[in-house]
Design an enzyme around this catalytic site. Structure first.
Site, PDB file in Angstrom:
ATOM      1  N   GLU A  34      43.065  40.057  39.967  1.00 47.72           N
ATOM      2  CA  GLU A  34      42.796  38.794  39.795  1.00 47.72           C
ATOM      3  C   GLU A  34      43.227  37.464  40.659  1.00 47.72           C
ATOM      4  OE1 GLU A  34      41.350  38.617  36.298  1.00 47.72           O
ATOM      5  OE2 GLU A  34      40.472  41.217  36.199  1.00 47.72           O
ATOM      6  N   CYS A  35      43.818  37.281  41.454  1.00 43.94           N
ATOM      7  CA  CYS A  35      44.301  36.311  41.846  1.00 43.94           C
ATOM      8  C   CYS A  35      43.718  35.614  42.400  1.00 43.94           C
ATOM      9  CB  CYS A  35      45.860  36.871  42.411  1.00 43.94           C
ATOM     10  SG  CYS A  35      47.130  35.302  42.967  1.00 43.94           S
ATOM     11  N   GLY A  36      43.929  34.302  43.494  1.00 40.45           N
ATOM     12  CA  GLY A  36      44.027  33.457  44.413  1.00 40.45           C
ATOM     13  C   GLY A  36      44.258  34.641  45.716  1.00 40.45           C
ATOM     14  N   THR A  38      44.970  37.851  45.999  1.00 40.51           N
ATOM     15  CA  THR A  38      44.740  38.915  46.041  1.00 40.51           C
ATOM     16  C   THR A  38      44.297  39.167  47.194  1.00 40.51           C
ATOM     17  OG1 THR A  38      43.937  38.953  43.587  1.00 40.51           O
ATOM     18  CG2 THR A  38      43.250  40.862  44.960  1.00 40.51           C
TER      19      THR A  38
END
Length: 159
Positions: A34-36, A38
């Protein structure tokens, strides 16, 4: 001491010795779904598809220490990585990469290759490039895309 002295639990809950990867070039990455950053999973998978037959292994280690961006269970993480990004490179069980509960492998990696601001990992998708003898060759910040380090990988693979 090399990375071959460590073991880790796979995302399917099997104990895996990193000595199983002797003779391979490794890219070890702390991941989060759920990371930028990803979408880098797609680029990592492309590198894996392109160079796995020539000796590249990518090892993904999910971590929830940065912005609670990996809150799921190992099963949920595996499903997201596979269904959203087609990941089929080895993924491991969720770990800590910093602090007293950091996985021993990451304690070793960060003590051997300091980042810009010291040893600690600052965010998801920090990458460590390991040569065929288990030596840590380089460390890349999360902003470095998989595509941007392809030349470093090719050099170690002699392709």
């Amino acid at each position: 001491m090399t990375i071959y002295d460590f073991t880790a639990t796979t995302i399917r809950n099997d104990e895996k010795s990193l000595s199983d990867f002797k003779g391979k070039v490794l890219l070890i990455v702390n991941t989060a779904s759920e990371c930028g950053f990803t979408p880098q999973l797609e680029g990592l998978q492309e590198l894996y598809n392109k160079y796995n037959n020539q000796g590249l292994e990518i090892l993904g280690f999910p971590c929830n220490q940065f912005g609670n961006q990996e809150p799921g269970t190992d099963t949920e993480i595996a499903t997201i990585c596979q269904s959203n990004y087609g990941v089929n490179f080895p993924m491991f069980s969720k770990i800590d990469v910093n602090g007293e509960n950091a996985h021993p492998l990451f304690k070793h990696l960060t003590s051997e290759k300091k980042g810009l601001l010291g040893g600690n990992i600052k965010w998801n998708f920090t990458k460590f490039l390991i040569d065929k003898d288990g030596n840590i060759i380089d460390r890349f910040a999360p902003q470095k895309t998989p595509e941007s380090i392809e030349k470093n990988i090719k050099k170690l693979l002699n392709v």
